[in-house]
Design a protein around this motif. Structure first.
Motif, PDB file in Angstrom:
ATOM      1  N   LEU A 158       0.663  -1.275  -0.033  1.00 28.73           N
ATOM      2  CA  LEU A 158       0.305  -0.319  -0.339  1.00 28.73           C
ATOM      3  C   LEU A 158       1.252   1.703   0.309  1.00 28.73           C
ATOM      4  CD1 LEU A 158      -2.661  -1.137   2.534  1.00 28.73           C
ATOM      5  CD2 LEU A 158      -3.520  -0.172  -0.208  1.00 28.73           C
ATOM      6  N   ASP A 159       1.854   1.542   1.183  1.00 24.25           N
ATOM      7  CA  ASP A 159       3.111   1.951   0.948  1.00 24.25           C
ATOM      8  C   ASP A 159       3.692   2.463  -0.305  1.00 24.25           C
ATOM      9  OD1 ASP A 159       2.192   3.075   3.597  1.00 24.25           O
ATOM     10  OD2 ASP A 159       3.617   1.859   4.191  1.00 24.25           O
ATOM     11  N   GLY A 160       4.133   1.355  -1.250  1.00 24.58           N
ATOM     12  CA  GLY A 160       4.917   1.656  -1.812  1.00 24.58           C
ATOM     13  C   GLY A 160       4.428   1.079  -3.728  1.00 24.58           C
ATOM     14  N   SER A 161       3.170   0.988  -3.936  1.00 29.07           N
ATOM     15  CA  SER A 161       2.410   1.146  -5.451  1.00 29.07           C
ATOM     16  C   SER A 161       1.312   0.921  -4.952  1.00 29.07           C
ATOM     17  CB  SER A 161       2.722  -0.248  -5.688  1.00 29.07           C
ATOM     18  OG  SER A 161       1.682  -1.652  -5.272  1.00 29.07           O
ATOM     19  N   GLN A 162       0.306   1.289  -6.602  1.00 30.45           N
ATOM     20  CA  GLN A 162      -1.192   1.866  -6.150  1.00 30.45           C
ATOM     21  C   GLN A 162      -1.850   0.397  -6.033  1.00 30.45           C
ATOM     22  OE1 GLN A 162      -2.971   5.087  -7.441  1.00 30.45           O
ATOM     23  NE2 GLN A 162      -4.157   3.286  -6.610  1.00 30.45           N
ATOM     24  N   VAL A 163      -2.875   0.428  -6.103  1.00 28.80           N
ATOM     25  CA  VAL A 163      -3.774  -0.689  -5.600  1.00 28.80           C
ATOM     26  C   VAL A 163      -4.957  -0.548  -5.759  1.00 28.80           C
ATOM     27  CG1 VAL A 163      -4.486  -2.412  -3.355  1.00 28.80           C
ATOM     28  CG2 VAL A 163      -2.217  -1.647  -2.921  1.00 28.80           C
ATOM     29  N   GLY A 164      -5.333  -1.521  -6.343  1.00 36.15           N
ATOM     30  CA  GLY A 164      -6.930  -0.986  -6.932  1.00 36.15           C
ATOM     31  C   GLY A 164      -7.903  -1.804  -5.934  1.00 36.15           C
ATOM     32  N   ILE A 165      -9.403  -1.043  -6.180  1.00 37.17           N
ATOM     33  CA  ILE A 165     -10.151  -2.217  -6.305  1.00 37.17           C
ATOM     34  C   ILE A 165     -11.489  -1.862  -6.516  1.00 37.17           C
ATOM     35  CG2 ILE A 165     -10.595  -0.004  -4.486  1.00 37.17           C
ATOM     36  CD1 ILE A 165     -11.777  -2.093  -2.026  1.00 37.17           C
ATOM     37  N   PRO A 166     -12.244  -3.492  -6.797  1.00 39.51           N
ATOM     38  CA  PRO A 166     -13.343  -3.672  -7.273  1.00 39.51           C
ATOM     39  C   PRO A 166     -14.827  -2.300  -6.049  1.00 39.51           C
ATOM     40  CG  PRO A 166     -12.888  -5.387  -6.294  1.00 39.51           C
ATOM     41  CD  PRO A 166     -11.106  -4.428  -5.742  1.00 39.51           C
ATOM     42  N   ASP A 167     -15.168  -2.214  -6.375  1.00 37.65           N
ATOM     43  CA  ASP A 167     -16.604  -1.345  -5.580  1.00 37.65           C
ATOM     44  C   ASP A 167     -16.969  -2.290  -4.919  1.00 37.65           C
ATOM     45  OD1 ASP A 167     -19.053  -0.088  -4.797  1.00 37.65           O
ATOM     46  OD2 ASP A 167     -19.921  -0.102  -6.620  1.00 37.65           O
ATOM     47  N   PRO A 168     -16.791  -2.168  -3.767  1.00 41.54           N
ATOM     48  CA  PRO A 168     -17.113  -2.959  -2.591  1.00 41.54           C
ATOM     49  C   PRO A 168     -18.885  -3.022  -2.266  1.00 41.54           C
ATOM     50  CG  PRO A 168     -15.697  -1.572  -1.446  1.00 41.54           C
ATOM     51  CD  PRO A 168     -16.316  -1.140  -2.836  1.00 41.54           C
ATOM     52  N   ALA A 169     -19.951  -1.955  -2.680  1.00 41.49           N
ATOM     53  CA  ALA A 169     -20.828  -2.713  -2.785  1.00 41.49           C
ATOM     54  C   ALA A 169     -21.636  -3.664  -3.838  1.00 41.49           C
ATOM     55  CB  ALA A 169     -21.461  -1.489  -2.996  1.00 41.49           C
ATOM     56  N   ARG A 170     -20.785  -3.514  -4.533  1.00 39.57           N
ATOM     57  CA  ARG A 170     -21.496  -4.855  -5.468  1.00 39.57           C
ATOM     58  C   ARG A 170     -19.919  -6.046  -6.316  1.00 39.57           C
ATOM     59  NH1 ARG A 170     -26.016  -4.841  -7.721  1.00 39.57           N
ATOM     60  NH2 ARG A 170     -25.281  -5.407  -9.582  1.00 39.57           N
ATOM     61  N   ASP A 171     -18.869  -6.015  -5.221  1.00 36.70           N
ATOM     62  CA  ASP A 171     -17.712  -6.806  -5.824  1.00 36.70           C
ATOM     63  C   ASP A 171     -17.640  -7.754  -4.329  1.00 36.70           C
ATOM     64  OD1 ASP A 171     -15.604  -8.449  -6.647  1.00 36.70           O
ATOM     65  OD2 ASP A 171     -15.815  -7.758  -7.556  1.00 36.70           O
ATOM     66  N   PRO A 172     -17.477  -8.917  -3.814  1.00 39.24           N
ATOM     67  CA  PRO A 172     -16.896  -9.548  -2.676  1.00 39.24           C
ATOM     68  C   PRO A 172     -15.507  -9.254  -2.499  1.00 39.24           C
ATOM     69  CG  PRO A 172     -18.044 -11.453  -4.527  1.00 39.24           C
ATOM     70  CD  PRO A 172     -18.343 -10.223  -4.478  1.00 39.24           C
ATOM     71  N   LEU A 173     -14.685  -9.461  -3.314  1.00 43.49           N
ATOM     72  CA  LEU A 173     -13.573  -9.253  -2.968  1.00 43.49           C
ATOM     73  C   LEU A 173     -13.190  -7.938  -2.431  1.00 43.49           C
ATOM     74  CD1 LEU A 173     -11.986 -10.617  -6.974  1.00 43.49           C
ATOM     75  CD2 LEU A 173     -11.407 -11.088  -3.941  1.00 43.49           C
ATOM     76  N   GLY A 174     -13.866  -6.546  -3.167  1.00 39.03           N
ATOM     77  CA  GLY A 174     -13.941  -5.261  -2.391  1.00 39.03           C
ATOM     78  C   GLY A 174     -14.030  -5.739  -1.116  1.00 39.03           C
ATOM     79  N   VAL A 175     -15.343  -5.774  -0.704  1.00 42.26           N
ATOM     80  CA  VAL A 175     -15.245  -5.814   0.182  1.00 42.26           C
ATOM     81  C   VAL A 175     -14.400  -6.923   1.971  1.00 42.26           C
ATOM     82  CG1 VAL A 175     -17.347  -7.264   2.672  1.00 42.26           C
ATOM     83  CG2 VAL A 175     -18.445  -5.970   0.266  1.00 42.26           C
ATOM     84  N   ALA A 176     -13.986  -8.023   0.945  1.00 40.28           N
ATOM     85  CA  ALA A 176     -12.842  -8.396   1.768  1.00 40.28           C
ATOM     86  C   ALA A 176     -11.538  -7.710   1.785  1.00 40.28           C
ATOM     87  CB  ALA A 176     -12.592  -9.918   0.822  1.00 40.28           C
ATOM     88  N   THR A 177     -11.081  -6.757   1.043  1.00 36.87           N
ATOM     89  CA  THR A 177     -10.067  -6.467   0.561  1.00 36.87           C
ATOM     90  C   THR A 177     -10.622  -4.971   2.236  1.00 36.87           C
ATOM     91  OG1 THR A 177      -9.800  -6.327  -1.440  1.00 36.87           O
ATOM     92  CG2 THR A 177      -8.996  -4.678  -0.372  1.00 36.87           C
ATOM     93  N   LEU A 178     -11.705  -4.180   2.308  1.00 36.45           N
ATOM     94  CA  LEU A 178     -12.072  -4.016   3.151  1.00 36.45           C
ATOM     95  C   LEU A 178     -11.846  -4.074   4.908  1.00 36.45           C
ATOM     96  CD1 LEU A 178     -14.878  -0.957   1.860  1.00 36.45           C
ATOM     97  CD2 LEU A 178     -12.654  -0.983   1.573  1.00 36.45           C
ATOM     98  N   LEU A 179     -12.728  -5.093   4.614  1.00 32.87           N
ATOM     99  CA  LEU A 179     -12.188  -6.018   5.926  1.00 32.87           C
ATOM    100  C   LEU A 179     -10.721  -6.332   6.274  1.00 32.87           C
ATOM    101  CD1 LEU A 179     -15.412  -8.058   5.464  1.00 32.87           C
ATOM    102  CD2 LEU A 179     -15.459  -6.436   7.107  1.00 32.87           C
ATOM    103  N   LYS A 427     -28.581   0.077   0.442  1.00 30.78           N
ATOM    104  CA  LYS A 427     -27.840  -1.037   0.446  1.00 30.78           C
ATOM    105  C   LYS A 427     -26.145  -0.691   0.802  1.00 30.78           C
ATOM    106  CE  LYS A 427     -27.680  -0.843  -4.747  1.00 30.78           C
ATOM    107  NZ  LYS A 427     -27.479  -0.433  -6.364  1.00 30.78           N
ATOM    108  N   PRO A 428     -25.905  -1.411   1.073  1.00 33.52           N
ATOM    109  CA  PRO A 428     -24.568  -1.287   1.470  1.00 33.52           C
ATOM    110  C   PRO A 428     -23.176  -0.259   0.209  1.00 33.52           C
ATOM    111  CG  PRO A 428     -24.718  -3.567   0.943  1.00 33.52           C
ATOM    112  CD  PRO A 428     -26.917  -2.857   1.094  1.00 33.52           C
ATOM    113  N   GLY A 429     -22.525  -0.133   1.432  1.00 36.71           N
ATOM    114  CA  GLY A 429     -21.551   0.638   0.220  1.00 36.71           C
ATOM    115  C   GLY A 429     -22.255   2.644  -0.144  1.00 36.71           C
ATOM    116  N   ARG A 430     -22.744   2.555   0.130  1.00 34.60           N
ATOM    117  CA  ARG A 430     -23.220   4.096  -0.170  1.00 34.60           C
ATOM    118  C   ARG A 430     -23.345   4.864   0.954  1.00 34.60           C
ATOM    119  NH1 ARG A 430     -21.533   2.610  -4.639  1.00 34.60           N
ATOM    120  NH2 ARG A 430     -22.960   1.966  -6.207  1.00 34.60           N
TER     121      ARG A 430
END
Length: 523
Positions: A158-179, A427-430
């Motif tokens: 996170l400190d050394g490169s750009q990290v992308g994230i899918p929309d947590p309101a739609r994608d479970p990968l985004g939710v897992a990343t936030l958690l 809706k969650p994520g909003r």
């Protein structure tokens, strides 16, 4: 000498005929039964179909296992791959139809489907596989962080490169990343601020992206683990309420097959772990993945909603239900402007749309008295993103709104209806909001009273799912106390002025409140 027939050689023709018919009938019955057994598969009159919709990553394994169902089980399984967010929307809006079984990536999707309207969906299911959520790194990138000598950490990435994230309101990968980020920052001196800072390092733009361990193995990437115990994907097997009794029974028998050790080895062949978070068969240590056990199961629901709400505040992603007063008084001219109250309000509202992100969802209802039969409100713009509203002519329809001649202000019934609708479609994520724009107090004598409105709003509160009312009142006829009580009952705020010329100031004051969320701004 006359020779008569011998007694022992006599035969009775009717008996013989009946016997032959019996033999033929028995043979025919046996033959039909035999053919039926052959055609149906070892005694099955018919195969009970089981329709399964599964997340795209696990669907191929389920399809492979569906082909191993023995014929004597008397059921067949058909697996369809579909994105879990699409299935959640479908289950929330369709009373009938759909699959018998759903296997999303994560149990978090069950909560989101229930929020979308699938109230009778089970809160949990039986996990059939597991895969930790990681950051997938190409070899060159991983070497920059010390691999293979040491495993890359999320914090240094996170400190050394750009990290992308899918929309947590739609994608479970985004939710897992936030958690995972929430867990990483929970021991900081100010966890909320640290979590917000970590989220601001995420970007929807391409970069190092979260992925499952299973997909990293398939793509021969290097897996970077969060370094804290975070639940990965648990692939819950959920038999849906619409399934028939026969399909439900067959689905439960297929589940037993999926939990069999033989099926576990097939999941392992495709890179999945067992439901307990371990590999079913030992894997060679190649430093690309960590074979250590990882915790199974979904996170607490409170953690899920807290993380999504924080994301919404950080990224100003909103879902706004607007209630616009079109009573006759909105046609009144505003001295010194050459415009009516309605024209000034629409001007401010149109300009305000430009302040929201294109992904913000907005719906707009008009209200007065008896706008739609006996109802005081009617829908002008159904809920869509700002981008969709603009492309489909929503702005032009808003600008064409005119007051209802002689219409009174049916405020209470309209607020309650809008709030009930927003609560049902929360809706969650909003940042979920109800915004009320009015120039007067309630004038509908047939409506519920203020005490009853406040009581009903109180019943609809859910601390896990905040839904504040933002009241915006202009003109000398408003009741500031009325709007304040309604807003306060929902955790919101109200902004009023007796001078309609200041509608823009009040409107932007309200928007600044909406768009500045904790922890950046304190309530």
């Amino acid at each position: 000498m006359q020779v008569g027939p011998r007694r022992g050689g006599r035969f009775n023709a009717p008996v013989v005929v009946l016997s032959l018919l019996l033999v033929i009938a028995l043979g025919a019955w046996w033959g039909v039964d035999y053919l039926r057994a052959r055609l149906a598969g070892n005694g099955c009159d018919a195969l009970t179909p089981v329709e399964i919709t599964a997340a795209p990553d696990v669907a191929p394994v389920l399809t492979r296992l569906a082909k191993t169902v023995p014929q004597e089980e008397c059921f067949s399984v058909n697996v369809t791959a579909k994105e879990s967010a699409e299935v959640a929307d479908l289950l929330g809006t369709t009373a009938s139809g759909g699959p018998d079984v759903w296997v999303p990536e994560s149990s978090t999707m069950l909560s989101q489907a229930r929020d979308a309207g699938a109230w009778n969906l089970p809160e949990s299911g039986q996990s059939v596989a597991n895969s930790p959520v990681v950051l997938g790194l190409p070899d060159e990138t991983a070497r920059r962080f010390g691999w293979p000598g040491k495993a890359p950490s999320w914090q240094e990435i996170l400190d050394g490169s750009q990290v992308g994230i899918p929309d947590p309101a739609r994608d479970p990968l985004g939710v897992a990343t936030l958690l995972a980020l929430r867990k990483l920052t929970e021991k900081e001196p100010d966890p909320a601020a640290a979590f917000t800072a970590a989220m601001r390092k995420l970007n929807p733009a391409p970069g190092q992206t979260p992925a499952t361990e299973q997909s990293v193995l398939a793509r021969n990437l290097v897996a970077a683990y969060p370094g804290v115990p975070v639940q990965g994907f648990d692939y819950p097997y959920v038999v849906l309420p619409k399934a028939s009794e026969a399909s439900r029974t067959a689905a439960e028998r297929f589940l037993r097959l999926l939990l069999d050790p033989l099926a576990g080895s097939i999941f392992a062949d495709e890179g999945f772990r067992s439901p307990t978070g371990q590999f079913a068969v030992p894997r060679a240590r190649d430093s690309r993945t960590d074979p250590a056990p990882h915790p199974p199961g979904p996170p607490p629901v409170t953690d899920l909603y807290a993380a999504l709400q924080a994301w919404a505040g950080t990224n100003l992603s909103a879902r706004v239900q607007v209630l616009l007063d079109v009573s006759g008084s909105m046609a009144a001219a505003v001295p010194g402007t050459g415009k009516s109250r309605m024209e000034l309000t629409l001007q401010a509202a149109t300009q305000g749309l430009g302040l929201f992100k294109p992904s913000t969802e907005l719906g707009l209802w008009l209200f007065s008295t008896k706008l739609d039969g006996d109802k005081d409100h009617r829908v002008l713009l159904p809920m869509k993103t700002i981008a969709e509203q603009k492309s489909s002519g929503g702005v032009e329809r808003l600008q064409a709104v005119r007051p209802k001649a002689g219409g009174a202000t049916g405020l209470y019934d309209s607020i309650l209806a809008a709030y009930q609708n927003a609560r049902q479609n929360w809706k969650p994520g909003r940042i979920n909001l109800v915004v009320v724009l009015t120039d007067g107090r309630n004038e509908d004598g047939e409506t519920i009273g203020l005490p009853q409105l406040l009581e009903e709003l109180g019943k609809l509160q859910d601390p896990r799912k905040p839904l504040p009312v933002i009241g915006i009142g202009i003109g000398p006829d408003i009741d500031a106390s009325e709007l304040r009580q309604v807003s306060t009952a929902t955790g919101g705020d109200s902004f009023t002025t007796p001078d309609p010329r200041k509608i823009s100031d009040v409107f932007y004051q309200a928007l600044s409140k909406i768009m500045c969320q904790p922890p950046t701004c304190k309530n």
